[in-house]
Design an enzyme around this catalytic site. Structure first.
Site, PDB file in Angstrom:
ATOM      1  N   CYS A  39       0.853  -1.188   0.000  1.00  0.00           N
ATOM      2  CA  CYS A  39       0.000   0.000   0.000  1.00  0.00           C
ATOM      3  C   CYS A  39       0.894   1.244   0.000  1.00  0.00           C
ATOM      4  O   CYS A  39       2.119   1.146   0.036  1.00  0.00           O
ATOM      5  CB  CYS A  39      -0.918  -0.011   1.222  1.00  0.00           C
ATOM      6  SG  CYS A  39      -0.048   0.226   2.778  1.00  0.00           S
ATOM      7  N   CYS A  78       3.219   1.322   2.909  1.00  0.00           N
ATOM      8  CA  CYS A  78       4.315   0.368   2.710  1.00  0.00           C
ATOM      9  C   CYS A  78       5.387   0.968   1.809  1.00  0.00           C
ATOM     10  O   CYS A  78       6.585   0.805   2.060  1.00  0.00           O
ATOM     11  CB  CYS A  78       3.802  -0.930   2.079  1.00  0.00           C
ATOM     12  SG  CYS A  78       2.598  -1.834   3.060  1.00  0.00           S
ATOM     13  N   ARG A 109       9.174   1.664   2.697  1.00  0.00           N
ATOM     14  CA  ARG A 109      10.215   1.147   1.810  1.00  0.00           C
ATOM     15  C   ARG A 109      11.184   2.264   1.440  1.00  0.00           C
ATOM     16  O   ARG A 109      12.397   2.051   1.377  1.00  0.00           O
ATOM     17  CB  ARG A 109       9.564   0.559   0.550  1.00  0.00           C
ATOM     18  CG  ARG A 109      10.519  -0.120  -0.382  1.00  0.00           C
ATOM     19  CD  ARG A 109       9.800  -0.690  -1.588  1.00  0.00           C
ATOM     20  NE  ARG A 109       9.004  -1.854  -1.218  1.00  0.00           N
ATOM     21  CZ  ARG A 109       8.321  -2.594  -2.078  1.00  0.00           C
ATOM     22  NH1 ARG A 109       8.316  -2.282  -3.365  1.00  0.00           N
ATOM     23  NH2 ARG A 109       7.637  -3.626  -1.670  1.00  0.00           N
ATOM     24  N   CYS A 163      -6.529   6.179   2.492  1.00  0.00           N
ATOM     25  CA  CYS A 163      -5.328   5.588   1.917  1.00  0.00           C
ATOM     26  C   CYS A 163      -5.229   6.024   0.458  1.00  0.00           C
ATOM     27  O   CYS A 163      -6.075   5.663  -0.358  1.00  0.00           O
ATOM     28  CB  CYS A 163      -5.414   4.066   2.028  1.00  0.00           C
ATOM     29  SG  CYS A 163      -3.940   3.196   1.516  1.00  0.00           S
ATOM     30  N   CYS A 212      -4.216   0.056   2.585  1.00  0.00           N
ATOM     31  CA  CYS A 212      -3.543   0.328   3.865  1.00  0.00           C
ATOM     32  C   CYS A 212      -4.218  -0.361   5.057  1.00  0.00           C
ATOM     33  O   CYS A 212      -3.561  -0.702   6.031  1.00  0.00           O
ATOM     34  CB  CYS A 212      -3.497   1.830   4.138  1.00  0.00           C
ATOM     35  SG  CYS A 212      -2.561   2.768   2.937  1.00  0.00           S
TER      36      CYS A 212
END
Length: 172
Positions: A40, A43, A47, A105, A131
């Site tokens: 999502c 994420c 990252r 999200c 999310c």
């Protein structure tokens, strides 16, 4: 404590740090492409924070004897680990809220216009998941909960190293 204060001036600890962070990125790609877990937007931001940690490791290992390189690596490390922690914390809140209108999200990352990473490398930076979904857990903790722990550990490690340098060596 003197041993701890000396670590940032040696290349091996920085390379180990870089390898650990690199393995986190490889693990994220394994989860995405081997296990089929769609990342999502949160994420993707986490990252990106891990990529910042990777950058800190590269800078630190490039010239660990240089005070300038160490300070730059510390700054990148601090920003990345704290930002990653805050994003993971917000992601956990999104997953655990009972109010469906509390969070939204996004579907497209909000990267700067001069650096649209999701357009340049969509296989790495494009968000395709939701999310609020908890698609994976280990020992009762979701992925953002584990990332919160990981980012907290990176932050604590940085704080410990910098404090030990300041107390023992009177220099960063």
């Amino acid at each position: 404590m003197n041993w701890l204060a000396q670590l940032p001036t040696q290349r091996t600890p920085w390379l180990l740090f870089t390898a650990i962070v690199f393995l986190l990125e490889v693990t994220a790609l394994f989860f995405q492409y081997q296990m089929g877990l769609a990342p999502c937007i949160m994420c993707i931001y986490q990252r990106t924070a891990v990529l910042g940690l990777l950058g800190a490791g590269i800078v630190g290992s490039s010239k660990p004897q240089s005070k300038t390189a160490r300070i730059l690596a510390y700054v990148i490390w601090g920003i990345s680990s704290i930002w990653g922690y805050l994003i993971a914390r917000e992601h956990i809140d999104m997953q655990t809220t009972t109010d469906p209108f509390a969070f939204s999200c996004e579907f497209e990352p909000n990267f700067p216009s001069f650096m649209p990473l999701h357009e340049w490398i969509p296989s790495f930076f494009q968000a395709t998941g939701d999310c609020g979904n908890i698609d994976w857990q280990f020992i009762g903790l979701s992925m953002p909960a584990w990332m919160e722990i990981i980012f907290a550990l990176f932050s604590i490690t940085l704080f410990t190293l910098v404090i030990s340098r300041l107390l023992i060596k009177k220099s960063i």
